[in-house]
Design an enzyme around this catalytic site. Sequence first.
Site, PDB file in Angstrom:
ATOM      1  NE  ARG A   1      -3.579  -2.202   2.799  1.00  0.00           N
ATOM      2  CZ  ARG A   1      -3.311  -3.355   3.402  1.00  0.00           C
ATOM      3  NH1 ARG A   1      -2.120  -3.561   3.948  1.00  0.00           N
ATOM      4  NH2 ARG A   1      -4.230  -4.307   3.476  1.00  0.00           N
TER       5      ARG A   1
ATOM      6  CE  LYS B   1      -6.476  -0.736   4.690  1.00  0.00           C
ATOM      7  NZ  LYS B   1      -7.743  -0.944   3.951  1.00  0.00           N
TER       8      LYS B   1
ATOM      9  CE1 TYR C   1      -6.487  -7.149  -6.900  1.00  0.00           C
ATOM     10  CE2 TYR C   1      -6.697  -8.226  -4.767  1.00  0.00           C
ATOM     11  CZ  TYR C   1      -6.425  -7.105  -5.519  1.00  0.00           C
ATOM     12  OH  TYR C   1      -6.101  -5.925  -4.898  1.00  0.00           O
TER      13      TYR C   1
END
Length: 314
Positions: free
Chosen positions: A169, A192, A295
């Site tokens: 990220r 996260k 995905y």
Amino acid sequence: MSGQGPVPPLALAPAMSDALARWLDGERATRGRSEHTITAYQGDLLAFLSFLGGHHGEAALPRTLAALTQTDLRAFAAAERARGLSPRSLARRLSAIRSFLRWISDREGFDASRALSARSPRYRRSLPRPIPVEQARAVLDLAGERHPTPWVAARDVAVLTLLYGLGLRISEALALNGRDWPMGDSLVIRGKGGRERMVPVLPAARQAVAAYLRICPFPLTPEGPLFFTVKGKRLYAGAIEGAMASLRQSLGLPETATPHALRHSFATHLLAAGGDLRTIQELLGHASLSTTQVYTGVDDAHLLAVHRAAHPRR
């Protein structure tokens, strides 16, 4: 009386402000929530509690939440949808509210099941929009030529390579410190929720960071940033987003070609090359496999498009 607007929201009662602060502290300390998540949760609960104040004509108190029902949550949801909140954002907001209600009902000793039984709105999870392989390579190539200051151009290449080559990220890449260099064959990333994961470091990514550091004018310190602004501060996401906006304009890429799209591309291209979902889940740092499974929809959509274009009986 006709002609009047909606009842304005009431300020939170001190007892409720204190309860909310303690819940947020608990989420931060015991659940490892990021500051970004804590800020989002605070906004979610402030919106809800403010709505309740206006809806019932008096500021909500911890003990008055015992009387909440499905009707109250549905009224709040309807108001938020009328305000333009998307189903996905509303679902997240209601999830935070339920978490708070479970916590405060346990502390105050009441049954919140009537309110907690309200259903969240259904939403269709949108598919990530990855950048095709050749265009992703073009982004990295052009990034090295875009900025007139060589070390800034090298910096942008290094950051974008970490997003595409390691699946980071943007916040994770920019949180790297001097102590994270030199990079070995793997790198520990704190993502996260405070979850740590180990990601392999491709030689190309290591070389890109090394090329940047060779000409970076600022010295590395263990606790200082790995990536700097031109003023020697920690690089911020907006700078990379601006660079990516310039690159996609030059290359004729769609608006969806953002820094985060490079992370999507990392996952999608790995899957297309035969990577398994569990491994990709670990590399991305997803807490749930269901998040990674989106995905497969991207890859299936690509295969279907190729089939339709190439099949002799199309």
